[in-house]
Motif scaffolding. Structure first.
Motif, PDB file in Angstrom:
ATOM      1  N   TRP A   1       0.846  -1.206   0.000  1.00  0.00           N
ATOM      2  CA  TRP A   1       0.000   0.000   0.000  1.00  0.00           C
ATOM      3  C   TRP A   1       0.874   1.247   0.000  1.00  0.00           C
ATOM      4  O   TRP A   1       0.644   2.189  -0.762  1.00  0.00           O
ATOM      5  N   ILE A   2       1.898   1.262   0.839  1.00  0.00           N
ATOM      6  CA  ILE A   2       2.775   2.434   0.922  1.00  0.00           C
ATOM      7  C   ILE A   2       3.545   2.634  -0.371  1.00  0.00           C
ATOM      8  O   ILE A   2       3.609   3.744  -0.915  1.00  0.00           O
ATOM      9  N   ARG A   3       4.143   1.568  -0.890  1.00  0.00           N
ATOM     10  CA  ARG A   3       4.926   1.687  -2.116  1.00  0.00           C
ATOM     11  C   ARG A   3       4.073   2.129  -3.305  1.00  0.00           C
ATOM     12  O   ARG A   3       4.490   2.966  -4.113  1.00  0.00           O
ATOM     13  N   SER A   4       2.880   1.574  -3.426  1.00  0.00           N
ATOM     14  CA  SER A   4       2.041   1.874  -4.589  1.00  0.00           C
ATOM     15  C   SER A   4       1.540   3.310  -4.577  1.00  0.00           C
ATOM     16  O   SER A   4       1.309   3.896  -5.640  1.00  0.00           O
ATOM     17  N   ARG A   5       1.367   3.893  -3.401  1.00  0.00           N
ATOM     18  CA  ARG A   5       0.822   5.250  -3.308  1.00  0.00           C
ATOM     19  C   ARG A   5       1.881   6.325  -3.154  1.00  0.00           C
ATOM     20  O   ARG A   5       1.628   7.493  -3.451  1.00  0.00           O
ATOM     21  N   THR A   6       3.059   5.967  -2.659  1.00  0.00           N
ATOM     22  CA  THR A   6       4.083   6.983  -2.401  1.00  0.00           C
ATOM     23  C   THR A   6       5.425   6.693  -3.053  1.00  0.00           C
ATOM     24  O   THR A   6       6.216   7.611  -3.259  1.00  0.00           O
ATOM     25  N   GLY A   7       5.708   5.421  -3.341  1.00  0.00           N
ATOM     26  CA  GLY A   7       7.013   5.047  -3.857  1.00  0.00           C
ATOM     27  C   GLY A   7       8.078   4.907  -2.792  1.00  0.00           C
ATOM     28  O   GLY A   7       9.259   4.753  -3.101  1.00  0.00           O
ATOM     29  N   ILE A   8       7.678   4.924  -1.517  1.00  0.00           N
ATOM     30  CA  ILE A   8       8.634   4.920  -0.404  1.00  0.00           C
ATOM     31  C   ILE A   8       8.762   3.516   0.191  1.00  0.00           C
ATOM     32  O   ILE A   8       7.760   2.842   0.424  1.00  0.00           O
ATOM     33  N   ALA A   9       9.996   3.105   0.441  1.00  0.00           N
ATOM     34  CA  ALA A   9      10.258   1.821   1.091  1.00  0.00           C
ATOM     35  C   ALA A   9      10.793   2.001   2.510  1.00  0.00           C
ATOM     36  O   ALA A   9      10.571   1.162   3.378  1.00  0.00           O
ATOM     37  N   ARG A  10      11.518   3.108   2.731  1.00  0.00           N
ATOM     38  CA  ARG A  10      12.073   3.367   4.053  1.00  0.00           C
ATOM     39  C   ARG A  10      12.307   4.864   4.196  1.00  0.00           C
ATOM     40  O   ARG A  10      12.258   5.616   3.227  1.00  0.00           O
ATOM     41  N   ARG A  11      12.574   5.287   5.415  1.00  0.00           N
ATOM     42  CA  ARG A  11      12.844   6.687   5.679  1.00  0.00           C
ATOM     43  C   ARG A  11      13.745   6.797   6.903  1.00  0.00           C
ATOM     44  O   ARG A  11      13.808   5.872   7.733  1.00  0.00           O
ATOM     45  N   HIS A  12      14.454   7.924   7.034  1.00  0.00           N
ATOM     46  CA  HIS A  12      15.326   8.178   8.180  1.00  0.00           C
ATOM     47  C   HIS A  12      14.622   9.121   9.145  1.00  0.00           C
ATOM     48  O   HIS A  12      13.991  10.095   8.724  1.00  0.00           O
TER      49      HIS A  12
END
Length: 351
Positions: free
Chosen positions: A50-61
């Motif tokens: 869900w996160i990847r499909s809507r934002t393109g994000i896998a991780r964050r600092h």
């Protein structure tokens, strides 16, 4: 591409003839703590897909407890100064939406932390477009002779203002800082900033905001409610305005620089959301392989996103000397901005 941009709500400022702001150094910093999508799924009703499909994000600092924006800015600023060969600057500008405190500004604290006490220092508050606004301010200082060298930092600890239980924002925003050193030079030399195009629409301020804590709320004499101090964003509306205004500002900056979209070697949009970045690139006619991105690894770092990506790209050799680079951003305010520059190709990196 949708034709010539509407400049009715934009302000363009070109460098003064004979004296321009030239990039002399770049640097970045992200805190060491990494939060993956999998970690977020332990307490949020979401999934990695869900996160990847809507934002393109896998991780964050994200920052550790007790660490604020100034610490991030100092690290990035020190790296930029080192890249520029060391030396002092005449001014420090920090673009941030997450200052150390409401008063005073964070920039003087950052300057002191860098051993630059006594120099001019101020903050710029334009949320995710803050770095472009800060570049324009620095270019103005250089053009008028107020400063010969300016350190411009975009830094945000957005994890400190996002409700950790809000799935719409907690998965997007992250912490980091990026910086550039600008020096006085000629508008014709590599590294010189082109005209900045800036704009805003305060009638839509409620789309991206923190409701409480400011003078309007304090004047009521009532304490803010539990939800009033968290960051709020109306995502669907933001998407539409972000694509529109970022694209128009980018096209206007290209027009003022005398460039066409085909002339751009690298487009660095604010890393708001992977879908927004893709849509903006398509709308202004820049191929996907020329649109830079690091959002998958660092998330949306607000005012830090563009300078962080510039420094990261430069350190990995992604820019050839003379490469034509376009940057554009959109953020709360609403506010947006864009500018151009050619890559100097002479900056220092390393330990």
């Amino acid at each position: 591409m949708n034709g010539h941009p509407d400049l009715s709500a934009a302000t363009a400022v070109a460098p003064a003839a004979g004296r321009a702001a030239v990039i002399a150094g770049v640097g970045s910093w992200v805190p060491p703590r990494i939060v993956t999508n999998e970690e977020l799924t332990r307490y949020l009703d979401t999934s990695d897909e869900w996160i990847r499909s809507r934002t393109g994000i896998a991780r964050r600092h994200v920052v550790d407890p007790g660490v604020g924006t100034a610490a991030l800015a100092i690290e990035a600023g020190a790296a930029a100064l080192k890249s520029a060969g060391g030396g002092d600057v005449d001014s420090v500008i920090v673009a941030t939406a997450t200052p150390e405190r409401l008063c005073p500004a964070t920039a003087p604290q950052v300057a002191a932390g860098l051993g630059l006490s006594g120099v001019a220092a101020h903050d710029v508050a334009a949320v995710c477009s803050g770095f472009v606004y800060a570049l324009n301010s620095a270019a103005g200082q250089i053009a008028t002779g107020t400063a010969d060298r300016v350190l411009v930092i975009g830094a945000d600890a957005f994890s400190t203002i996002v409700d950790p239980m809000d799935r719409q924002t907690a998965v997007i925003f992250a912490d980091g800082a990026g910086a550039v050193v600008l020096r006085a030079g000629s508008a014709s030399e590599p590294g010189a900033l082109g005209p900045c195009v800036l704009g805003s629409d305060g009638e839509l301020a409620e789309l991206i905001m923190i409701p409480g804590g400011g003078s309007a709320q304090r004047s009521t004499g009532q304490l803010p409610g539990p939800d009033d101090l968290w960051f709020h964003m109306r995502g669907r509306d933001v998407y539409r305005y972000a694509v529109e205004h970022t694209s128009n500002a980018a096209l206007a900056a290209l027009d003022r620089a005398g460039w066409r979209p085909a002339d751009v070697d690298c487009f660095i949009p604010h890393q708001a959301n992977a879908r927004i970045c893709t849509a903006v690139g398509e709308r202004i006619g820049i191929p996907a392989d020329r649109v830079a991105s690091n959002i998958e690894r660092v998330g949306n770092t607000a005012a830090a996103s563009i300078p962080l990506l510039i420094a990261e790209s430069a350190a990995t050799g992604a820019f050839d000397p003379g490469a034509r680079i376009l940057i554009a951003a959109f953020g709360g305010g609403l506010a947006w901005g864009a500018t151009t520059f050619t890559w100097p190709g002479t900056l220092g990196f390393g330990d």
